[in-house]
Design a protein around this motif. Structure first.
Motif, PDB file in Angstrom:
ATOM      1  N   SER A  41      -2.111  -8.460 -44.419  1.00  0.00           N
ATOM      2  CA  SER A  41      -3.207  -9.037 -43.634  1.00  0.00           C
ATOM      3  C   SER A  41      -4.073  -9.975 -44.465  1.00  0.00           C
ATOM      4  O   SER A  41      -4.414 -11.086 -44.024  1.00  0.00           O
ATOM      5  CB  SER A  41      -4.075  -7.910 -43.047  1.00  0.00           C
ATOM      6  OG  SER A  41      -3.303  -7.047 -42.244  1.00  0.00           O
ATOM      7  N   LEU A  42      -4.442  -9.555 -45.675  1.00  0.00           N
ATOM      8  CA  LEU A  42      -5.314 -10.375 -46.517  1.00  0.00           C
ATOM      9  C   LEU A  42      -4.624 -11.651 -46.980  1.00  0.00           C
ATOM     10  O   LEU A  42      -5.218 -12.738 -46.947  1.00  0.00           O
ATOM     11  CB  LEU A  42      -5.782  -9.563 -47.727  1.00  0.00           C
ATOM     12  CG  LEU A  42      -6.792  -8.443 -47.423  1.00  0.00           C
ATOM     13  CD1 LEU A  42      -6.992  -7.553 -48.645  1.00  0.00           C
ATOM     14  CD2 LEU A  42      -8.125  -9.017 -46.961  1.00  0.00           C
ATOM     15  N   LEU A  43      -3.364 -11.539 -47.405  1.00  0.00           N
ATOM     16  CA  LEU A  43      -2.626 -12.729 -47.825  1.00  0.00           C
ATOM     17  C   LEU A  43      -2.453 -13.705 -46.660  1.00  0.00           C
ATOM     18  O   LEU A  43      -2.596 -14.921 -46.821  1.00  0.00           O
ATOM     19  CB  LEU A  43      -1.262 -12.334 -48.385  1.00  0.00           C
ATOM     20  CG  LEU A  43      -1.254 -11.717 -49.796  1.00  0.00           C
ATOM     21  CD1 LEU A  43       0.134 -11.196 -50.135  1.00  0.00           C
ATOM     22  CD2 LEU A  43      -1.703 -12.743 -50.827  1.00  0.00           C
ATOM     23  N   SER A  44      -2.148 -13.163 -45.494  1.00  0.00           N
ATOM     24  CA  SER A  44      -1.973 -14.007 -44.300  1.00  0.00           C
ATOM     25  C   SER A  44      -3.268 -14.717 -43.948  1.00  0.00           C
ATOM     26  O   SER A  44      -3.263 -15.892 -43.565  1.00  0.00           O
ATOM     27  CB  SER A  44      -1.503 -13.162 -43.115  1.00  0.00           C
ATOM     28  OG  SER A  44      -0.262 -12.558 -43.385  1.00  0.00           O
ATOM     29  N   MET A  45      -4.394 -14.005 -44.087  1.00  0.00           N
ATOM     30  CA  MET A  45      -5.692 -14.603 -43.775  1.00  0.00           C
ATOM     31  C   MET A  45      -6.022 -15.724 -44.749  1.00  0.00           C
ATOM     32  O   MET A  45      -6.473 -16.805 -44.336  1.00  0.00           O
ATOM     33  CB  MET A  45      -6.778 -13.525 -43.822  1.00  0.00           C
ATOM     34  CG  MET A  45      -8.159 -14.030 -43.429  1.00  0.00           C
ATOM     35  SD  MET A  45      -8.213 -14.545 -41.684  1.00  0.00           S
ATOM     36  CE  MET A  45      -9.938 -15.031 -41.532  1.00  0.00           C
ATOM     37  N   ILE A  46      -5.788 -15.500 -46.037  1.00  0.00           N
ATOM     38  CA  ILE A  46      -6.099 -16.517 -47.059  1.00  0.00           C
ATOM     39  C   ILE A  46      -5.258 -17.777 -46.841  1.00  0.00           C
ATOM     40  O   ILE A  46      -5.773 -18.902 -46.834  1.00  0.00           O
ATOM     41  CB  ILE A  46      -5.868 -15.957 -48.474  1.00  0.00           C
ATOM     42  CG1 ILE A  46      -6.893 -14.854 -48.773  1.00  0.00           C
ATOM     43  CG2 ILE A  46      -5.961 -17.067 -49.519  1.00  0.00           C
ATOM     44  CD1 ILE A  46      -6.588 -14.045 -50.012  1.00  0.00           C
ATOM     45  N   ILE A  47      -3.955 -17.584 -46.666  1.00  0.00           N
ATOM     46  CA  ILE A  47      -3.066 -18.731 -46.440  1.00  0.00           C
ATOM     47  C   ILE A  47      -3.398 -19.395 -45.108  1.00  0.00           C
ATOM     48  O   ILE A  47      -3.472 -20.623 -44.999  1.00  0.00           O
ATOM     49  CB  ILE A  47      -1.584 -18.289 -46.454  1.00  0.00           C
ATOM     50  CG1 ILE A  47      -1.213 -17.739 -47.838  1.00  0.00           C
ATOM     51  CG2 ILE A  47      -0.669 -19.463 -46.099  1.00  0.00           C
ATOM     52  CD1 ILE A  47       0.144 -17.050 -47.876  1.00  0.00           C
ATOM     53  N   GLY A  48      -3.621 -18.575 -44.085  1.00  0.00           N
ATOM     54  CA  GLY A  48      -3.886 -19.096 -42.750  1.00  0.00           C
ATOM     55  C   GLY A  48      -5.151 -19.915 -42.663  1.00  0.00           C
ATOM     56  O   GLY A  48      -5.173 -20.981 -42.044  1.00  0.00           O
ATOM     57  N   ILE A  49      -6.221 -19.432 -43.303  1.00  0.00           N
ATOM     58  CA  ILE A  49      -7.490 -20.165 -43.216  1.00  0.00           C
ATOM     59  C   ILE A  49      -7.425 -21.465 -44.008  1.00  0.00           C
ATOM     60  O   ILE A  49      -8.042 -22.472 -43.633  1.00  0.00           O
ATOM     61  CB  ILE A  49      -8.668 -19.280 -43.668  1.00  0.00           C
ATOM     62  CG1 ILE A  49      -9.973 -19.830 -43.101  1.00  0.00           C
ATOM     63  CG2 ILE A  49      -8.751 -19.174 -45.185  1.00  0.00           C
ATOM     64  CD1 ILE A  49     -11.137 -18.868 -43.211  1.00  0.00           C
ATOM     65  N   THR A  50      -6.649 -21.468 -45.102  1.00  0.00           N
ATOM     66  CA  THR A  50      -6.460 -22.710 -45.868  1.00  0.00           C
ATOM     67  C   THR A  50      -5.749 -23.755 -45.020  1.00  0.00           C
ATOM     68  O   THR A  50      -6.165 -24.917 -44.949  1.00  0.00           O
ATOM     69  CB  THR A  50      -5.647 -22.433 -47.145  1.00  0.00           C
ATOM     70  OG1 THR A  50      -6.327 -21.445 -47.932  1.00  0.00           O
ATOM     71  CG2 THR A  50      -5.490 -23.706 -47.970  1.00  0.00           C
ATOM     72  N   LEU A  51      -4.673 -23.334 -44.364  1.00  0.00           N
ATOM     73  CA  LEU A  51      -3.942 -24.238 -43.458  1.00  0.00           C
ATOM     74  C   LEU A  51      -4.824 -24.674 -42.300  1.00  0.00           C
ATOM     75  O   LEU A  51      -4.792 -25.832 -41.881  1.00  0.00           O
ATOM     76  CB  LEU A  51      -2.686 -23.546 -42.917  1.00  0.00           C
ATOM     77  CG  LEU A  51      -1.514 -23.350 -43.881  1.00  0.00           C
ATOM     78  CD1 LEU A  51      -0.436 -22.498 -43.221  1.00  0.00           C
ATOM     79  CD2 LEU A  51      -0.928 -24.701 -44.281  1.00  0.00           C
ATOM     80  N   ALA A  52      -5.607 -23.724 -41.779  1.00  0.00           N
ATOM     81  CA  ALA A  52      -6.444 -24.017 -40.612  1.00  0.00           C
ATOM     82  C   ALA A  52      -7.477 -25.100 -40.914  1.00  0.00           C
ATOM     83  O   ALA A  52      -7.746 -25.965 -40.071  1.00  0.00           O
ATOM     84  CB  ALA A  52      -7.137 -22.742 -40.141  1.00  0.00           C
ATOM     85  N   ILE A  53      -8.062 -25.047 -42.106  1.00  0.00           N
ATOM     86  CA  ILE A  53      -9.040 -26.078 -42.487  1.00  0.00           C
ATOM     87  C   ILE A  53      -8.379 -27.451 -42.520  1.00  0.00           C
ATOM     88  O   ILE A  53      -8.920 -28.437 -42.003  1.00  0.00           O
ATOM     89  CB  ILE A  53      -9.675 -25.740 -43.853  1.00  0.00           C
ATOM     90  CG1 ILE A  53     -10.552 -24.494 -43.726  1.00  0.00           C
ATOM     91  CG2 ILE A  53     -10.498 -26.917 -44.373  1.00  0.00           C
ATOM     92  CD1 ILE A  53     -11.047 -23.949 -45.052  1.00  0.00           C
ATOM     93  N   LEU A  54      -7.177 -27.521 -43.114  1.00  0.00           N
ATOM     94  CA  LEU A  54      -6.440 -28.786 -43.164  1.00  0.00           C
ATOM     95  C   LEU A  54      -6.101 -29.280 -41.766  1.00  0.00           C
ATOM     96  O   LEU A  54      -6.275 -30.465 -41.446  1.00  0.00           O
ATOM     97  CB  LEU A  54      -5.160 -28.614 -43.991  1.00  0.00           C
ATOM     98  CG  LEU A  54      -5.351 -28.318 -45.482  1.00  0.00           C
ATOM     99  CD1 LEU A  54      -4.007 -28.030 -46.137  1.00  0.00           C
ATOM    100  CD2 LEU A  54      -6.044 -29.496 -46.187  1.00  0.00           C
ATOM    101  N   LEU A  55      -5.637 -28.373 -40.909  1.00  0.00           N
ATOM    102  CA  LEU A  55      -5.281 -28.742 -39.534  1.00  0.00           C
ATOM    103  C   LEU A  55      -6.503 -29.222 -38.764  1.00  0.00           C
ATOM    104  O   LEU A  55      -6.437 -30.205 -38.007  1.00  0.00           O
ATOM    105  CB  LEU A  55      -4.643 -27.551 -38.815  1.00  0.00           C
ATOM    106  CG  LEU A  55      -3.284 -27.077 -39.336  1.00  0.00           C
ATOM    107  CD1 LEU A  55      -2.895 -25.747 -38.691  1.00  0.00           C
ATOM    108  CD2 LEU A  55      -2.196 -28.123 -39.074  1.00  0.00           C
TER     109      LEU A  55
END
Length: 222
Positions: A27-41
């Motif tokens: 969950s934590l790894l997914s959140m970190i990677i996901g929020i990084t991608l989300a900011i770029l998107l």
């Protein structure tokens, strides 16, 4: 309810707690990677970056418009048939990647909405003071947008925690997978699934408390 075995549930809790680190790390790894991608998107959508804007819209539409379980199976079972290098992808990493991709599509919209809700005059004022777009975003816009986006992003994280339970479908030994194995071995399915449901509930309650704490600290500045 004569056959209800409370002692079995208590014993199962101790077993499931040994696997909770798997659920939390996914969950934590997914959140970190996901929020990084989300900011770029989100930034691509806000600034309509040529060559990436169309792809970003398709990406968000796909991950928001298809079931997570289908995405997970496509990544872990389907894509390796046409992209051989993915055959080396283990189940744990596949779960993290797929959860991150799925969550980023939802978080991107939350972040985009939060950023666009900030008055344009603030960006213009920052640029007039000699700041670059990146500096203005980092120092002025994003800190304010973060406060607005926190409730939505926290809900996304809770969805990630619950979504991680599907990792057992591709062989990841996390708390849902272990509960299913214990239930199959003992034939105490009700107790097994009740135990895992209660454990997820406790995890979510803890993060809801942390969410309220973070929101309070951010809102104190306003």
């Amino acid at each position: 309810m004569d056959n209800f075995d409370i002692q079995y549930i208590i014993n199962l809790f101790y077993i499931l707690l040994k696997y909770i680190h798997v659920t939390l790390s996914i969950s934590l790894l997914s959140m970190i990677i996901g929020i990084t991608l989300a900011i770029l998107l989100a930034l691509i959508k806000i600034y309509k970056i040529k060559g990436l804007y169309f792809f970003t819209n398709v990406y968000i539409s796909f991950f928001r418009g298809t079931p997570f379980i289908a995405q997970l199976f496509l990544l872990y079972f389907g894509l390796p048939e046409i992209i051989p290098v993915l055959k080396n992808l283990n189940a744990y990493n596949a779960a993290v990647i797929c959860l991150a991709l799925n969550a980023s599509a939802y978080m991107a919209e939350s972040i985009r909405a939060a950023i666009t809700s900030i008055e344009k005059g603030q960006m213009e004022a920052a640029l007039s003071l000699g700041m670059t777009n990146l500096q203005a975003l980092k120092l002025i816009i994003i800190p304010q947008a973060a406060r607005i986006a926190i409730p939505s992003l926290a809900n996304n994280f809770i969805d990630i925690i619950k979504g991680s339970s599907l990792a057992f479908t591709i062989g990841v030994a996390e708390i849902m997978g272990k509960a299913q194995m214990e239930g199959s071995a003992s034939y105490k399915f009700f107790e097994s699934y009740l135990a895992v449901a209660l454990l997820y509930w406790v995890i979510v309650l803890v993060f809801e408390y942390l969410q309220r704490t973070v929101e309070y600290k951010f809102n104190k500045a306003y």
